[in-house]
Design a protein around this motif. Structure first.
Motif, mmCIF file in Angstrom:
data_model
loop_
_atom_site.group_PDB
_atom_site.id
_atom_site.type_symbol
_atom_site.label_atom_id
_atom_site.label_comp_id
_atom_site.label_asym_id
_atom_site.label_seq_id
_atom_site.Cartn_x
_atom_site.Cartn_y
_atom_site.Cartn_z
ATOM 1 N N GLU A 147 5.523 -10.841 4.066
ATOM 2 C CA GLU A 147 4.491 -9.818 3.890
ATOM 3 C C GLU A 147 4.640 -8.699 4.914
ATOM 4 O O GLU A 147 4.495 -7.513 4.586
ATOM 5 N N ASN A 151 5.179 -4.915 3.721
ATOM 6 C CA ASN A 151 4.072 -3.990 3.976
ATOM 7 C C ASN A 151 4.423 -2.923 5.003
ATOM 8 O O ASN A 151 3.878 -1.811 4.965
ATOM 9 N N ASN A 152 5.322 -3.258 5.915
ATOM 10 C CA ASN A 152 5.694 -2.312 6.965
ATOM 11 C C ASN A 152 7.082 -1.702 6.761
ATOM 12 O O ASN A 152 7.546 -0.934 7.600
ATOM 13 N N LEU A 180 0.131 -7.909 -0.481
ATOM 14 C CA LEU A 180 0.818 -6.653 -0.270
ATOM 15 C C LEU A 180 -0.173 -5.497 -0.216
ATOM 16 O O LEU A 180 -1.141 -5.446 -0.991
ATOM 17 N N THR A 181 0.068 -4.580 0.686
ATOM 18 C CA THR A 181 -0.807 -3.432 0.879
ATOM 19 C C THR A 181 -0.651 -2.449 -0.273
ATOM 20 O O THR A 181 0.464 -2.135 -0.692
#
Length: 556
Positions: A147, A151-152, A180-181
């Motif tokens: 994640e 996400n980053n 997930l963003t």
């Protein structure tokens, strides 16, 4: 009994299809766990595992796999020397914003042994966060690492301490979906204002980069370009992103065509979407004329640049779609600029200097070789480029269908030697198109161990070695400054023979007629890898290198 390594493999196989690695003491149990489990037979694994020959190739392959497919991959190496061998590729992935997970062996929980190093500190120095699994949280920690990477948009390290690799894992109930963003939506105030400015533009230009491709903005960018009547262009990593290429100038900066770059300087409003605006894309600050209105879309609120007039913070696709909707709402008319430019109709804005066949030193002119190969290579291709002076030839002479069809793994960290390694990931992600590798003799020799990996893993591929028996970038930069060129030279290597020794085809190309056998092979549609050892002259400086040299010497 479920071991810690099996728990990590369980979590990974639920979300990842491919793993690239080199086995050692620290990751042997993890790799074994990929080959065991429910439904696995002697001919299958839970994920597809591709063995490479050097640890840096494991990470480079996972990196290119994402660039080609948009799906995260996993690399795995052992502790100690395996870890240090892969850090160059890890640094590249972090700086390029590539989500991947590197599963590594780690020192025992009791502490470092004589052959261990502080891997966490080393990874931190590269910008990569380390997630260390425990017996009771191995699965959850693995998912958290995945994640974080997604996400980053970064590479992370997932460490398995050596005393836990075969230890019993605690019971865990893991979620089936990753958290997930959601894409960051821009504000309506920002997109409305940008649309109003763009609607008034007489000579609008859109510059898109890899960030726009990753966000899925390609179709929306095509709609926007049509609505504005805009001329388009891209960064080197965003080439081919616009659906309509007839009004596209191709790559900007040093790889750009001179007349095309002069046209960019006449734009009155520029929209930059998902491009880093680095010195190479921006011709060291001279791409746009002084006073040009520059609107930039980026997810990073810190993405400042001296030339940017307005920054829209948000996802590229969402922002572009909002601007397209705003233009429709205010019934904005297309500028008509691009249709009035003669250079698109007569092809002059894309025309390159084809050079001569052989130069006074008797060696091939790389411009003519690049021109001929552009005619021969299949249109359905994926091009993977190593780093070095030669990057000017593929990037300026070979058209690109989409950003994931041309990748340069190594440019973010300014390294060479990742061409063969990254090609393994690209061809694994996209096995049907012809793989084309473009490399120099310096980077090719550095990565030679994984020439074997390329030949083993590629259905149909072409390797072009720009063999000038030198480190060309150094020759054209420091040699021209007066430094002794002897340390910049490389003894001539026969890459064609090396390819044949490893099961591929290979020819030394001294004249364009030497390409005849290769052309016949292409016509057969046969599988295999064909290496072209092109003996080029070192007397021709690539156009982009002229720009770098001028900047370095204060003559820009």
């Amino acid at each position: 009994m479920t071991t810690v390594s099996t728990r990590v493999a369980d979590a990974i196989s639920a979300h990842v299809t491919d793993v690239f690695g080199v086995m050692g003491n620290g990751n042997a149990h993890f790799i074994n766990a990929l080959f065991t489990g429910a439904g696995v037979t002697d001919d299958t694994t839970r994920v597809r595992y591709t063995a490479v020959r050097h640890e840096t190739a494991a990470v480079a392959a996972a990196d290119a796999y994402f660039r080609a497919s948009g799906r995260v991959a996993v690399a795995t190496v052992t502790y100690g020397a395996g870890f240090t061998n892969m850090v160059t590729s890890l640094a590249e992935s972090v700086r390029a914003g590539i989500p991947l997970v590197v599963v590594v062996g780690e020192a025992p929980t009791a502490g470092l042994r004589p052959w261990d190093i502080d891997q966490v500190a080393l990874a931190t120095s590269l910008g990569a966060e380390t997630f260390t699994v425990g017996a009771d949280d191995a699965g959850r920690t693995t998912l958290i690492a995945l994640e974080h990477a997604l996400n980053n948009r970064t590479a992370v390290v997932l460490a398995i301490p050596y005393d836990l690799v075969a230890a019993p894992a605690g019971d865990e109930t893991l979620p089936t979906e990753l958290r997930l963003t959601a894409p960051l939506a821009p504000t309506a105030t920002e997109t409305d204002a940008a649309a109003a400015v763009l609607a008034q533009a007489q000579r609008p230009f859109i510059l898109a980069g890899r960030g726009a491709w990753v966000s899925g903005a390609a179709d929306a960018l095509g709609e926007l370009a049509d609505a504005l009547g805009a001329v388009t262009g891209s960064s080197a990593l965003g080439r081919g992103i616009f659906p309509k290429q007839q009004f596209d100038l191709g790559v900007t900066g040093g790889f750009g065509q001179d007349e095309a770059m002069a046209l960019v300087r006449t734009a009155d409003v520029v929209l930059v979407v998902g491009a880093s605006m680095n010195q190479f894309t921006m011709s060291f600050g001279s791409l746009f004329a002084p006073g040009t209105t520059v609107i930039r879309i980026d997810e990073d609120s810190e993405a400042t640049h001296p030339l940017v007039t307005t920054l829209i913070v948000g996802d590229a696709r969402l922002a572009v779609e909002a601007i397209v909707a705003d233009l429709a709402r205010i019934d904005a008319a297309a500028s008509g600029w691009r249709e009035a430019i003669d250079g698109f109709a007569d092809g002059s804005l894309h025309r390159r200097d084809a050079g001569d066949e052989n130069l006074p030193d008797g060696l091939l002119d790389p411009r003519r070789v690049a021109t001929r190969l552009a005619e021969l290579l299949p249109d359905d291709r994926v091009v993977v480029s190593d780093g070095g002076h030669f990057i000017g030839w593929a990037n300026t002479y070979w058209p690109v269908a989409a950003p994931n069809r041309m990748m340069m793994v190594g440019t973010a960290f300014q390294t060479i030697g990742l061409g063969f390694p990254s090609a393994v990931g690209a061809t694994t992600a996209l096995p049907d198109p012809t793989l084309v590798i473009t490399t120099g003799d310096g980077g090719g020799l550095m990565a030679l161990a994984d020439l074997d990996s390329v030949i083993r893993s590629t259905r149909r591929g072409v390797i072009v070695v720009w063999n000038d028996a030198a480190y060309g970038a150094e020759i054209h930069m420091y040699g021209r400054m007066g430094l002794d060129t002897r340390p910049m030279m490389i003894e001539q290597a026969d890459f064609a023979a090396l390819s044949r020794a490893l099961g591929g085809h290979g020819d030394v190309i001294n004249t364009l007629d030497d390409l005849d056998a290769f052309e016949q092979w292409l016509a057969t549609d046969a599988d295999g890898v064909y290496l072209l050892d092109c003996r080029i002259s070192g007397t021709i400086m690539a156009p982009y290198q002229h720009e770098i040299y001028a900047f370095a010497t204060g003559k820009h």
